[in-house]
Write a protein that holds these residues in place. Structure first.
Motif, PDB file in Angstrom:
ATOM      1  N   GLY B 290       0.797  -1.227   0.000  1.00 23.68           N
ATOM      2  CA  GLY B 290       0.000   0.000   0.000  1.00 23.68           C
ATOM      3  C   GLY B 290       0.825   1.270   0.000  1.00 23.68           C
ATOM      4  N   ALA B 291       2.039   1.209  -0.555  1.00 28.02           N
ATOM      5  CA  ALA B 291       2.887   2.410  -0.594  1.00 28.02           C
ATOM      6  C   ALA B 291       2.716   3.161  -1.909  1.00 28.02           C
ATOM      7  N   ILE B 292       2.968   4.465  -1.862  1.00 27.34           N
ATOM      8  CA  ILE B 292       2.961   5.294  -3.061  1.00 27.34           C
ATOM      9  C   ILE B 292       4.396   5.434  -3.558  1.00 27.34           C
ATOM     10  N   LEU B 293       4.604   5.337  -4.883  1.00 29.06           N
ATOM     11  CA  LEU B 293       5.938   5.519  -5.459  1.00 29.06           C
ATOM     12  C   LEU B 293       6.077   6.946  -5.997  1.00 29.06           C
ATOM     13  N   ILE B 294       7.170   7.594  -5.660  1.00 31.02           N
ATOM     14  CA  ILE B 294       7.470   8.890  -6.275  1.00 31.02           C
ATOM     15  C   ILE B 294       8.687   8.700  -7.170  1.00 31.02           C
ATOM     16  N   GLU B 295       8.502   8.960  -8.460  1.00 27.08           N
ATOM     17  CA  GLU B 295       9.561   8.753  -9.443  1.00 27.08           C
ATOM     18  C   GLU B 295      10.129  10.100  -9.863  1.00 27.08           C
ATOM     19  N   ASP B 296      11.410  10.297  -9.627  1.00 26.58           N
ATOM     20  CA  ASP B 296      12.087  11.501 -10.107  1.00 26.58           C
ATOM     21  C   ASP B 296      12.810  11.128 -11.396  1.00 26.58           C
ATOM     22  N   ASP B 297      12.277  11.590 -12.516  1.00 22.20           N
ATOM     23  CA  ASP B 297      12.785  11.176 -13.837  1.00 22.20           C
ATOM     24  C   ASP B 297      13.741  12.234 -14.387  1.00 22.20           C
ATOM     25  N   TYR B 298      14.680  12.669 -13.571  1.00 22.81           N
ATOM     26  CA  TYR B 298      15.550  13.765 -13.993  1.00 22.81           C
ATOM     27  C   TYR B 298      16.469  13.335 -15.121  1.00 22.81           C
ATOM     28  N   GLU B 299      16.765  14.240 -16.007  1.00 21.54           N
ATOM     29  CA  GLU B 299      17.760  14.042 -17.072  1.00 21.54           C
ATOM     30  C   GLU B 299      17.425  12.939 -18.071  1.00 21.54           C
ATOM     31  N   PHE B 300      16.140  12.567 -18.167  1.00 21.76           N
ATOM     32  CA  PHE B 300      15.853  11.489 -19.118  1.00 21.76           C
ATOM     33  C   PHE B 300      16.201  11.892 -20.555  1.00 21.76           C
ATOM     34  N   GLU B 301      16.200  13.215 -20.819  1.00 23.19           N
ATOM     35  CA  GLU B 301      16.503  13.673 -22.179  1.00 23.19           C
ATOM     36  C   GLU B 301      17.939  13.361 -22.587  1.00 23.19           C
ATOM     37  N   MET B 302      18.829  13.265 -21.593  1.00 24.33           N
ATOM     38  CA  MET B 302      20.249  13.149 -21.915  1.00 24.33           C
ATOM     39  C   MET B 302      20.669  11.702 -22.156  1.00 24.33           C
ATOM     40  N   SER B 303      19.913  11.017 -23.016  1.00 20.62           N
ATOM     41  CA  SER B 303      20.193   9.619 -23.305  1.00 20.62           C
ATOM     42  C   SER B 303      20.795   9.548 -24.688  1.00 20.62           C
ATOM     43  N   PHE B 304      22.122   9.551 -24.748  1.00 17.80           N
ATOM     44  CA  PHE B 304      22.788   9.615 -26.052  1.00 17.80           C
ATOM     45  C   PHE B 304      23.556   8.340 -26.342  1.00 17.80           C
ATOM     46  N   THR B 406      38.936   5.459 -10.447  1.00 22.83           N
ATOM     47  CA  THR B 406      37.956   4.381 -10.384  1.00 22.83           C
ATOM     48  C   THR B 406      36.526   4.899 -10.505  1.00 22.83           C
ATOM     49  N   VAL B 407      35.835   4.417 -11.537  1.00 15.69           N
ATOM     50  CA  VAL B 407      34.428   4.777 -11.716  1.00 15.69           C
ATOM     51  C   VAL B 407      33.577   3.827 -10.885  1.00 15.69           C
ATOM     52  N   ALA B 408      32.682   4.377 -10.082  1.00 19.95           N
ATOM     53  CA  ALA B 408      31.798   3.536  -9.273  1.00 19.95           C
ATOM     54  C   ALA B 408      30.433   3.390  -9.926  1.00 19.95           C
ATOM     55  N   GLY B 409      30.093   4.308 -10.833  1.00 14.94           N
ATOM     56  CA  GLY B 409      28.802   4.223 -11.521  1.00 14.94           C
ATOM     57  C   GLY B 409      28.772   5.234 -12.639  1.00 14.94           C
ATOM     58  N   GLN B 410      28.316   4.814 -13.817  1.00  9.75           N
ATOM     59  CA  GLN B 410      28.378   5.750 -14.939  1.00  9.75           C
ATOM     60  C   GLN B 410      27.128   5.791 -15.793  1.00  9.75           C
ATOM     61  N   GLY B 411      26.191   4.898 -15.576  1.00  4.23           N
ATOM     62  CA  GLY B 411      24.939   5.004 -16.323  1.00  4.23           C
ATOM     63  C   GLY B 411      25.061   4.435 -17.715  1.00  4.23           C
ATOM     64  N   GLY B 412      24.091   3.647 -18.113  1.00  5.06           N
ATOM     65  CA  GLY B 412      24.173   2.972 -19.392  1.00  5.06           C
ATOM     66  C   GLY B 412      23.758   3.797 -20.575  1.00  5.06           C
ATOM     67  N   PHE B 413      22.981   4.864 -20.372  1.00  5.92           N
ATOM     68  CA  PHE B 413      22.457   5.532 -21.560  1.00  5.92           C
ATOM     69  C   PHE B 413      22.917   6.974 -21.718  1.00  5.92           C
ATOM     70  N   GLY B 414      23.642   7.505 -20.744  1.00  4.96           N
ATOM     71  CA  GLY B 414      24.131   8.871 -20.941  1.00  4.96           C
ATOM     72  C   GLY B 414      24.244   9.612 -19.637  1.00  4.96           C
ATOM     73  N   GLY B 415      23.507  10.689 -19.517  1.00  2.98           N
ATOM     74  CA  GLY B 415      23.565  11.498 -18.300  1.00  2.98           C
ATOM     75  C   GLY B 415      24.615  12.587 -18.411  1.00  2.98           C
TER      76      GLY B 415
END
Lengths: 484, 484
Positions: B290-304, B406-415
């Protein structure tokens, strides 16, 4: 790749924008929606011009513009093509059908939608007799100079500065104008760290309340008083303590409260002005009980009958008064720019809260207002508004007297409204509804009262009604009152 | 009345505005400050022009402008005089000296100023190597077309509509653009009553949290995660429950929570993208508890690098996901315009809250963005940014590899950033401080962690650094890491 037929293009009658902009929009929407594929040949500029019935240069200019933003490529004499690297709009299949399975009213408690409000139709400007408060009269506004200032703030030099994330700063130019020209007129000498820009005065009050109030705290609200302040107090979880106002505004009482809210310049909605001796006494009482005063100094500019008294804040020796002001009333309501003045410790907390809830007011608007003030347009505009309001108020007074309506409060120095009392037993919410049918908008007084207040008050504002309409509007109100 | 001597006027070197505007400012400030009294004669246009070394027509035009706004009157061949009805600035004696007698830190609890924040110098753009997040690169921005759109929105026809108090509505034109072009790209089909405009995405999150949370409620926060969300949860009085993220973002757990906040497109700050099966599982888990999800879809445009996945919201069948988006990232950060998408019941509550706290985002900005979208400039801009970011990311990758960081996280589609790990035991707050002295700005990772998290992470963004500076900047970071 197929050529795109000219039939894919048509001009919508009454569409906004120049012909060149409309052509541009048709092309970009075709490309973004996937209807025009990369590599497709565009109609020739001559062919499209003939089809749309516009000059060829219009089409050529639109095409050239689209080339520069990489929607089209030009292949010399072969014509124009949709660019291979044109922006793409990724399209997904439409989502599943929605069910509203969750009762958000129950989940949120509906505490914000339950806020009582002054009922005003959104299309108020289509009514011939809109005696409603807080809207602008576009015929008074200095559109040309506002546009000049906005343009200047859009110039390259300013723009780079204004488009960054300000973090929690304000535009230094606007702060200087505030400190040097606006606040001194209210008798307030403030420094930079004592001022915070806000999204209008209501936002200033929200921020002040949220920093100072919460469950277990108590706040004095004027009764009748500004409905938004009552709602803001409720939103913080604090207890509101209504205190009945008299002909001199909020009376001085010994009340155990953390915060006292007041509108001394002219009380909302009665327009009463608090005399200086009461202001001094109020400050003393707040001091004695350790309460903070929040002063909403709305509409102080509209003092055309006699000079406005200095703000309560100007008497404050210990940083006990927090002052809220606005440009929205005197420039235009859609502007959404106001300010909070208070001791550095409070302003620092307010600035951190503002940063968390909205970061900062948009930079371009801050700079535009700074220019509008700096070039003297603001004062010229206020002057023009005062002259217009003085005339309208005179007409209101005469019409109200002629029709035998009863003024309950009108303010000694100006303002933009009258607080009216209808005969005992008359419900002004029903009166307002009946008058709508006759093209007249008035504001029922009920929302201004805490709890179950009297129902026979109403407010008549003259800030957005054409002066020549005033006599007939008042006459219609008087007839409706007499009928009930 | 004495004549005002030409010596009262002087041009300040480097002052902004045209000569005509500067003359206007000198006159209005002289009048408003009371130095130039009504009835005083102005210097002749010829005399003032000679004194200032400007052309006579400049002075004549400034005077004519001042006549039209009633600062001056023209008496034909006798010259110009300060108008008898010129705007007056009521001046009061300066207020009493201030004492800050009240401890506002104690009174407010200092809960907002205590918010931990990512430390960034305000003059970040003066550093040659600013690897900081969330600022724009003015060289990428489409200033000319933005200005065109702003101008169009300043036109007479729009202006009347945009200057009124909107009450709690939004610009219908911008809402249409959102519903028709922006949201469908995220797989979201929404109706008008499911969307609310906000002062940026952070304001959208504040509003969502304030409607749904409060004392006694519990909210999941990603760990590490967006610091502002943690602070917003704290501001509501709710309890924050940190959940450690992994390489696929927020894991699915059975947690007793009222609200789950997540950044599935790319997790802040690790850039992890949540796979579709986990999104489905997360939605199911939220449903079950019964929880509500809040999705922050920041920077979705920057998928290159590869196409972005549809939003979590696009999978939502029951109105359980509340979606926050922003134009500030993709247009410019100082814009302050975002939106909230959710079921009508929640949006109605959010709209009432927005009305109470700030009324509405300024009308002119809403309309300007509507045109910027409608004319395709937005997509052209995003396209240009994607191309620039792709190049910069490539250079970042190469430089990071070459320097052995050392990269700890870089994102698969851009950012626009890399999440980095320094050697165990290295405190990146001290590293950041040391690097400032070498002109390099990095973001220490500490603020992203709940409680006492690890101190050896940091974020490197490439949205505002000039590409040719990247190799040297990374080299300096690597040297500083090696030295510690």
């Amino acid at each position: 790749m197929p050529a795109i037929p000219v039939e894919a293009f048509y001009l919508t009658p009454g569409a906004s924008g120049s012909l060149q902009q409309q052509i541009r929009t048709m092309v970009t929407q075709g490309i973004l929606s996937g209807r025009f594929r990369p590599g497709s040949r565009m109609p020739s500029s001559r062919g499209l011009a003939e089809h749309l019935g516009v000059s060829r240069i219009t089409v050529t200019l639109a095409y050239a513009d689209l080339v520069s933003s990489d929607y089209l490529t030009s292949a010399g004499r072969s014509g124009y093509f949709v660019s291979d690297t044109a922006p793409l709009a990724p399209e997904f299949p439409e989502g599943p059908p929605r069910a509203e399975a969750i009762d958000f009213k129950a989940l949120t408690g509906g505490r914000f939608t339950r806020t009582p409000r002054v009922e005003r139709p959104e299309d108020w400007d289509r009514y011939p007799f809109p005696f409603i408060y807080g809207q602008a009269d576009p015929t008074l506004f200095d559109h040309q100079n506002w546009r000049q200032c906005a343009l200047r703030a859009l110039g390259k030099r300013d723009f780079a500065a204004l488009t960054t994330d300000y973090y929690d700063r304000d535009d230094p130019l606007l702060i200087q104008e505030l400190l040097r020209t606006i606040l001194p007129r209210r008798g307030i000498a403030a420094r930079e760290d004592e001022v915070l820009l806000t999204l209008g005065a209501q936002n200033a009050l929200w921020i002040a309340a949220t920093t100072l109030l919460g469950p277990g705290r108590r706040a004095v609200v004027e009764n009748p008083g500004y409905p938004a302040w009552r709602a803001i107090v409720a939103a913080t979880g604090a207890t509101a303590i209504p205190v009945d106002v008299d002909a001199q505004g909020l009376p001085v009482q010994t009340i155990d409260a953390d915060v006292i809210f007041t509108t001394p310049s002219h009380q909302c909605p009665t327009n009463a002005t608090m005399p200086v001796d009461r202001r001094v006494a109020l400050l003393g009482a707040a001091e004695a009980q350790g309460a903070i005063l929040i002063e909403d100094d709305y509409e102080f500019e509209m003092s055309f009958l006699k000079p406005v008294a200095p703000a309560l804040k100007s008497l404050d020796r210990n940083g006990r008064v927090i002052y809220a002001g606005s440009f929205s009333k005197s420039v235009f309501p859609g502007l959404r720019l106001g300010y909070l003045v208070g001791p550095p410790g409070l302003i620092a907390e307010a600035r951190a809260l503002r940063g968390l809830m909205l970061k900062h007011p948009p930079g371009h608007i801050q700079r535009t207002v700074a220019y509008f003030l700096g070039l003297g347009h603001y004062d010229a505009l206020v002057n023009r508004m005062k002259n217009a309001y003085r005339r309208r108020r005179q007409m209101m007074s005469e019409a109200i007297a002629a029709e035998g309506l009863t003024v309950a409060g009108q303010g000694g120095f100006g303002g933009s409204s009258f607080w009216m009392r209808a005969p005992e037993g008359l419900d002004t919410e029903q009166l307002a509804l009946a008058l709508r049918g006759e093209g007249v908008l008035i504001e029922p007084g009920r929302a201004f009262f805490a709890g179950d207040g009297p129902r026979n008050f109403f407010r008549l504002a003259y800030s957005s009604i054409a002066p020549q309409r005033i006599p007939e509007g008042i006459a219609r109100i008087a007839r409706a009152v007499a009928r009930r």
